[in-house]
Design a protein around this motif. Sequence first.
Motif, PDB file in Angstrom:
ATOM      1  N   ILE A  68       0.840  -1.201   0.000  1.00 34.66           N
ATOM      2  CA  ILE A  68       0.000   0.000   0.000  1.00 34.66           C
ATOM      3  C   ILE A  68       0.876   1.253   0.000  1.00 34.66           C
ATOM      4  CG2 ILE A  68      -1.728   1.248   1.307  1.00 34.66           C
ATOM      5  CD1 ILE A  68      -2.761  -1.455   2.236  1.00 34.66           C
ATOM      6  N   LEU A  71       2.230   1.805  -3.371  1.00 36.91           N
ATOM      7  CA  LEU A  71       1.194   2.323  -4.261  1.00 36.91           C
ATOM      8  C   LEU A  71       0.968   3.798  -4.016  1.00 36.91           C
ATOM      9  CD1 LEU A  71      -1.339  -0.557  -4.215  1.00 36.91           C
ATOM     10  CD2 LEU A  71      -0.146   0.342  -6.160  1.00 36.91           C
ATOM     11  N   ALA A  72       0.967   4.182  -2.713  1.00 33.89           N
ATOM     12  CA  ALA A  72       0.760   5.589  -2.386  1.00 33.89           C
ATOM     13  C   ALA A  72       1.887   6.423  -2.964  1.00 33.89           C
ATOM     14  CB  ALA A  72       0.682   5.764  -0.878  1.00 33.89           C
ATOM     15  N   MET A  74       3.570   5.522  -5.557  1.00 31.53           N
ATOM     16  CA  MET A  74       3.467   5.395  -7.008  1.00 31.53           C
ATOM     17  C   MET A  74       2.569   6.454  -7.613  1.00 31.53           C
ATOM     18  SD  MET A  74       2.130   2.201  -9.094  1.00 31.53           S
ATOM     19  CE  MET A  74       0.708   3.089  -9.649  1.00 31.53           C
TER      20      MET A  74
END
Lengths: 192, 106, 139, 88
Positions: A68, A71-72, A74
Amino acid sequence: MISELIINAFLVSIMLAIAIALLKARTVIYTVLLTSAYSLVAALMFITLDAVDVAFTEASVGAGISTILFLAAMAFLPKKEEKNVTNQAFPALLCLTLGGVLIWCSFDLPEIGLATSPIHQHIVPEYILGSRDDIGIPNIVTSVLASYRGYDTFGETIVVFTAGIAVLAILKNNKTSLKKIKSQKKVAENGQ
Amino acid sequence: MDLFTDLLTGLFFFLGSLSIIIGACGLIKLPDVFSRIHAAGMIDTGGTAFFVLGMIMQSGWSLITVKLLLIGIFIFFTSPVTSHVTANLAREKGMVPEGKKIGKLL
Amino acid sequence: MSGHYTNLIIGLGIVSCAFCTYLANRAKLIDEEGLPLFFFPRLLNYLFWLFKEIIISNFNTAKVIISGNVEPEIFTVKASQHTDVARVTYANSITLTPGTVTTKIKNNILEVHALNSDFGDDVRSNEMDKKVKLLEGER
Amino acid sequence: MFLAALTACAISALLVLARIVLGKTTFDRVLAVNSLGTIIVIGIALHGFYANRPEFLDIAIVYALINFIGTVAILKLFSTGSFKGNKK
């Protein structure tokens, strides 16, 4: 025993395959997904090595939280990685040397699981024998981390907490200063 | 009785293995995302259901059974959610599945 | 879960549960549909039927994957339930049986993707719809 | 018996990995990672029984939870581009 060997070999080969695929990957989300898959397999590997707590941590932190977080991060990155054109001879040499030194050092290690090696002589027996009566938690690793080495863990937690607060402070500051810069730009444009 | 539970476990494990292997084959073989979701659903429902049943047969009545049931129930509830979210997003990103369409689509 | 039930551990568990509930309450995460109690008596019966259905459609999906006659189709059906909970149960049941997936929901119309026309006919026959409606009861 | 089931898990894990590497779209890969997670949950439970240490089931539970959260987080990011929610 032979089946343990087969399971381990299989897991290691799967992890190797994922690592090679990671090297070839060029889109960011694909990389994150592969990292997640790698953590999943790594946790299984820790389970076959009988390290329940490490597997627990790997499952929750490696496969869950860090995916996560990646992803944050990203969300702020461009979607594709640019081709690297710098000379890679020196980093490769460094890696190979370091690996060689580590392998050379590993010849001096005592045999794995040897009862007379120094790490098993000093204070570990006391922990193992006393853990059940002193603390009353069935899991020895937990009792060592949370009670015998409690101050150590407490210090670690404080360090991590401070780091988190510092990162938050920097990020917040950055945002407001960005806003300030933007507003100043607007003022300047209006002035012109 | 022991032989009977062992046989039953073997049967369940056989069915579970069959369904996860066929599901994985389907994941490779089927043409587009929407069809592959069915294969993944097969791994999620058939595989876990049979394996959990087989392991419950082995464990008898204890705390382990409760944990196994928890795993089974949890996957049972989350599997349709992930399938649906994937399918929904794929539709919203404008992917149109292969094959014929019946009636007016949303 | 470790099989140890001392007072301290149970107490800590209760305290952390209460704290979580307090936090969730403060964040206003709990709505009126949190625990659909009116479902439970009829739920068991339905679950058994659903389980049987899942196993049957598992075998059918396996057959389709092995034989390879895949003719995917996509269509819309109408959900006749009144409450949101029942509608979600219906959509989830469709997704849970392999071979059919709910792709979109708009009010009471579901868009369903099926692997084969057999699976599609199963959904279009509205058998599951009626069962879920029975589950909902008269309101 | 457990070993045979573990072998089946290994074969299907390999096939699913092939889908992750081959996958055309991101949805294929997300789906395949989710399936790999499910297979590994089964594998952990089976290995626990095989090694006569069913305590490992705790990890399997954590795994099932984390797998779900991870998949939904990836898809959520994919739909909106950020984690900030849908406020307008």
